[in-house]
Design an enzyme around this catalytic site. Structure first.
Site, PDB file in Angstrom:
ATOM      1  N   ASP A  87      45.223 -16.846 -18.264  1.00 20.27           N
ATOM      2  CA  ASP A  87      46.466 -16.963 -19.043  1.00 20.27           C
ATOM      3  C   ASP A  87      46.116 -17.493 -20.425  1.00 20.27           C
ATOM      4  O   ASP A  87      45.293 -18.393 -20.554  1.00 20.27           O
ATOM      5  CB  ASP A  87      47.407 -17.925 -18.308  1.00 20.27           C
ATOM      6  N   ASN A  99      48.824 -18.061 -22.883  1.00 21.35           N
ATOM      7  CA  ASN A  99      49.977 -18.647 -23.587  1.00 21.35           C
ATOM      8  C   ASN A  99      50.782 -19.626 -22.732  1.00 21.35           C
ATOM      9  O   ASN A  99      51.922 -19.943 -23.064  1.00 21.35           O
ATOM     10  CB  ASN A  99      50.891 -17.532 -24.112  1.00 21.35           C
ATOM     11  N   ASP A 127      44.894   5.335  -7.957  1.00 24.12           N
ATOM     12  CA  ASP A 127      45.579   4.711  -6.830  1.00 24.12           C
ATOM     13  C   ASP A 127      46.009   5.755  -5.797  1.00 24.12           C
ATOM     14  O   ASP A 127      46.629   6.765  -6.157  1.00 24.12           O
ATOM     15  CB  ASP A 127      46.818   3.989  -7.387  1.00 24.12           C
ATOM     16  N   HIS A 183      41.680  -6.385  -4.883  1.00 24.55           N
ATOM     17  CA  HIS A 183      42.954  -7.129  -4.881  1.00 24.55           C
ATOM     18  C   HIS A 183      43.777  -6.880  -3.619  1.00 24.55           C
ATOM     19  O   HIS A 183      44.844  -7.471  -3.476  1.00 24.55           O
ATOM     20  CB  HIS A 183      43.754  -6.730  -6.119  1.00 24.55           C
ATOM     21  N   ASP A 184      43.324  -5.974  -2.743  1.00 27.68           N
ATOM     22  CA  ASP A 184      44.049  -5.688  -1.499  1.00 27.68           C
ATOM     23  C   ASP A 184      43.358  -6.279  -0.275  1.00 27.68           C
ATOM     24  O   ASP A 184      43.812  -6.058   0.851  1.00 27.68           O
ATOM     25  CB  ASP A 184      44.153  -4.170  -1.264  1.00 27.68           C
TER      26      ASP A 184
END
Ligand code: TEU
Ligand code: CA
Length: 560
Positions: free
Chosen positions: A21, A23, A199, A328-329
């Site tokens: 991140d 911000n 995907d 990520h799965d």
């Protein structure tokens, strides 16, 4: 065989929401990625696969796209994207984008129009059917639990969604869909990106007539009923002719239901379709026979050896493999098939890395895997964000196949959120991921497991990955050698060789906490130890220690 740059590459996957991140809103973003590119460079990866950064209402964290040519507001702007791409290229890193075109978001302009009525010019962009016997048109289930059909009151028809009901499936049989998708892909390639990760691309061609599928013991046929449909190869070859072949890029298909035979088409070395595919067989080996992925199955090593070897042998000389444990799965590999106790975490993480990275194919490293990041100790379902594990666990609970307590345990083992907790950069508050409140909790292990601690330490998991990646660059045999499995019946050791011309490699991995005795074959006696996660100095030592792994390199015949 003609050599391609992506055959010697190593891919690093970034899940933007959880990487860095910039911000303080607790959500990773493009500026954060740009800041961390030198880290990926230091690791030695060549290519970054970026999970979706397009405009999305985030029903499935960006895998539901509402505008393919805009950046998700939370991630930044198109200028931030261009800056990231330039910065990556100046470091010699390539960027491969996620292409999610089996479905769009229901908030995409195409679907909003399609839903407005049967005479919308976009109606046929999606898959609509009349009710059958007053209910769903067939028995297909969604990957996220429940039916794959959603009823639309206004038109009295159902639309198909193999994933969430906010992810309506596109109708690839409509040539206008293909034109629109190919134009969009071309737009990104002209911008200078280096390829696509596609995907669930094996699902785009639906079986003719959408027949009922085999529901097994459950109420619905699995979402993979529509894998490898009748026109899948026509559509990919058309995409290749019209778009891909005009650029020097890398493409990887995410292909549920892939078989060796199908891979021979999708990722054939003739280059008519894709560079390579992700197969799902090995990551399904620990499924529970009753509950499937969200249960209590466990891995049998001989089955893993048999399966990965089948892919190594099966694609040899005709198609290209991709190699992965994590993404990520998937839950974290060291917690899943290694040992994440304090005593064995680093050693078993290195062993798993050795086993995968010495095989033939392009290896993928998922953010944090190179640190040996672990699963999260979830305490209740309320902490889970992941639509897939929540949906499936809930259906199992409704069917009486899981209690709430078991469901939480299943989350600790299998939820996709294990991979999605913030990247652990350092030992400061929130692991250096954000100055705000992270969108998913930081794993409490971050004070021990973080990048700052590992980059500077010679024997860290990070530096071990760095060495493995460097070896692949240095030795052609790692990219191109022929694979052979040894000791297929051994329940603890995963041992294989690679061979190229007059060179040979021996790879030995102990998947257990047991000490084993295994005599290293004579032909490797004078070999050079290329890498070890222990203190091994000799090929003659027959004692294989717990979670030990090493690689021996041997010149067996003089080079011609
Ligand atoms: O995953 C498709 C897919 O097959 C997975 O959902 C898989 O079944 C499971 O998660 C792990 O084996 C892709 C994306 O990678 C995933 O994040 C998306 O949710 C899904 O497609 C829908 O776009
Ligand atoms: Ca942010």
């Amino acid at each position: 065989m003609e050599k391609k740059w992506w055959q010697k590459s190593v891919v690093y996957q970034i899940y933007p929401r959880s990487f860095q991140d910039s911000n303080g809103d607790g959500i990773g973003d493009l500026k954060g990625i740009t800041k961390r590119l030198p880290y990926v460079k230091e690791l030695g990866a060549d290519v970054i696969w970026l999970s979706p950064v397009y405009q999305s209402p985030n029903d499935d964290n960006g895998y539901d796209i509402s505008d393919y040519q805009a950046i998700m507001t939370e991630f930044g702007t198109m200028e931030d994207f261009d800056e990231m791409l330039d910065c990556a290229h100046s470091l010699g890193l390539k960027i491969v984008m996620d292409l999610v075109v089996n479905h769009t978001s229901d908030e995409h302009a195409w679907f909003r129009s399609a839903r407005s009525g049967k005479d919308s010019p976009y109606r046929d962009f999606y898959i609509w059917r009349d009710p059958k016997n007053g209910g769903e048109p067939n028995n297909w289930g969604s990957c996220f639990g429940g039916s794959a059909w959603e009823y639309d009151e206004a038109s009295g028809q159902y639309f198909l969604h193999l994933f969430s009901k906010k992810q309506p499936d596109l109708n690839w049989d409509n040539p206008a869909v293909r034109d629109a998708v190919f134009d969009m892909m071309d737009w990104w390639l002209r911008k200078g990106i280096d390829g696509f990760r596609m995907d669930v691309i094996s699902l785009i061609s639906k079986p003719a007539g959408l027949p009922d599928g085999d529901a097994g013991s459950g109420p619905y046929a699995p979402f993979s009923v529509s894998a490898n449909g009748p026109h899948i190869h026509d559509y990919l070859q058309e995409m290749n002719r019209r778009v891909l072949s005009r650029y020097d890029i890398m493409t990887v298909g995410e292909t549920p239901g892939l078989t060796i035979e199908e891979a021979g088409r999708f990722s054939n070395l003739d280059g008519r379709e894709l560079s390579m595919c992700f197969q799902f067989e090995h990551t399904s080996l620990d499924e529970d026979p009753v509950r499937g992925r969200y249960g209590f199955g466990s891995l049998v090593l001989t089955e893993l050896k048999e399966n990965l070897s089948k892919w190594q042998y099966g694609l040899e000389g005709r198609a290209w493999n991709s190699l992965y444990w994590d993404n990520h799965d998937q839950p974290r590999i060291v917690s899943r098939w290694g040992n994440d106790s304090a005593e064995w975490r680093e050693k078993s993480a290195k062993m798993l890395a050795t086993c995968l990275h010495m095989m033939k194919g392009t290896p993928y490293v998922y953010q944090g895997e190179e640190l040996g990041m672990t699963n999260y100790p979830w305490e209740n379902l309320g902490q889970i964000n992941d639509i897939e594990s929540l949906g499936n666990v809930r259906s199992l609970m409704e069917r009486g196949l899981l209690t709430e307590e078991e469901a939480v345990e299943v989350m600790r083992r299998q939820s996709r959120d294990n991979a999605r907790t913030p990247m652990q950069w350092d030992a400061s508050e929130n692991a250096g991921f954000t100055e705000g409140t992270p969108w998913l909790p930081v794993n409490p292990a971050f004070r021990e497991i973080n990048a700052a601690e590992q980059t500077g330490r010679e024997d860290s998991v990070f530096n071990y990955y760095r060495k493995l990646i460097a070896l692949r660059k240095q030795y052609d045999i790692i990219a191109y050698g022929r694979y052979e499995l040894l000791e297929s019946e051994d329940p603890d050791l995963f041992i294989y060789t690679r061979e190229l011309g007059g060179e040979k490699l021996l790879v030995v991995c102990n998947f257990t906490e047991k000490e084993r005795v295994w005599q290293i074959p004579e032909e490797f006696a004078d070999g050079e130890i290329l890498i070890t996660n222990d203190e091994r100095t000799s090929a003659a030592d027959a004692v294989i220690r717990p979670y030990e792994s090493f690689v021996i390199y041997m010149i067996t015949a003089p080079k011609v």
